[in-house]
Design a protein around this motif. Sequence first.
Motif, mmCIF file in Angstrom:
data_model
loop_
_atom_site.group_PDB
_atom_site.id
_atom_site.type_symbol
_atom_site.label_atom_id
_atom_site.label_comp_id
_atom_site.label_asym_id
_atom_site.label_seq_id
_atom_site.Cartn_x
_atom_site.Cartn_y
_atom_site.Cartn_z
ATOM 1 N N UNK A 92 0.867 -1.175 0.000
ATOM 2 C CA UNK A 92 0.000 0.000 0.000
ATOM 3 C C UNK A 92 0.907 1.230 0.000
ATOM 4 N N UNK A 93 0.514 2.241 -0.740
ATOM 5 C CA UNK A 93 1.282 3.486 -0.778
ATOM 6 C C UNK A 93 0.883 4.388 0.381
ATOM 7 N N UNK A 94 1.763 5.299 0.730
ATOM 8 C CA UNK A 94 1.540 6.208 1.856
ATOM 9 C C UNK A 94 0.254 7.011 1.734
ATOM 10 N N UNK A 113 -0.639 -4.938 5.651
ATOM 11 C CA UNK A 113 0.088 -4.710 4.403
ATOM 12 C C UNK A 113 1.284 -3.816 4.680
ATOM 13 N N UNK A 114 2.429 -4.095 4.037
ATOM 14 C CA UNK A 114 3.546 -3.156 4.138
ATOM 15 C C UNK A 114 3.198 -1.864 3.408
ATOM 16 N N UNK A 115 3.631 -0.761 3.989
ATOM 17 C CA UNK A 115 3.444 0.545 3.364
ATOM 18 C C UNK A 115 4.798 0.953 2.799
ATOM 19 N N UNK A 116 4.842 1.233 1.502
ATOM 20 C CA UNK A 116 6.102 1.543 0.843
ATOM 21 C C UNK A 116 6.041 2.907 0.166
ATOM 22 N N UNK A 117 7.229 3.491 -0.002
ATOM 23 C CA UNK A 117 7.328 4.730 -0.764
ATOM 24 C C UNK A 117 7.630 4.388 -2.218
ATOM 25 N N UNK A 118 7.911 5.403 -3.027
ATOM 26 C CA UNK A 118 8.125 5.182 -4.459
ATOM 27 C C UNK A 118 9.402 4.409 -4.766
#
Length: 156
Positions: A92-94, A113-118
């Motif tokens: 999932x995105x921020x 879910x892990x939250x990731x940046x670009x």
Amino acid sequence: MKYFHQETVRENMTRPARTVDPEMTLGDLLRLFSANDCSAYPVVHDGKLAGIASRADSIKPFTAKAGTNTACFDAIMGTTVDQIMSWHVITVELDATLDTVVHLMGVHDFESFPVVDQESRVRGVISREDVIRALARYTWRGSTPLPLSPMGYAIA
């Protein structure tokens, strides 16, 4: 006024995320699972998400070898996380909304879910508990309290 469906993952995620290295042994991973309530750990290599290791992933090596001898058991415990982790990770995105997270949780039946940046760096984890906390903040707004029936207690 902001409502639940407008809330973002960035505002509600747990951070920092608890992560594991791909070189960690299965024995160490099992000790982590037994010490806390995480259902899965993002696996990070060189600062980027490489996979995810779930409780289910941690049990799979034992399924084919049930009832084996001590030497085989020790070998399984020495298995590394990169050998058992899931390589396909739903992230999932921020700036995703909590509505998106609720939808993904419903579709995939995942607890987090892990939250990731670009750059695929793990910035946090969004879990069912985080979503429930956000939902609870909105329960007082215009909702009618549930009627509580009296409970009888016996004291001996």
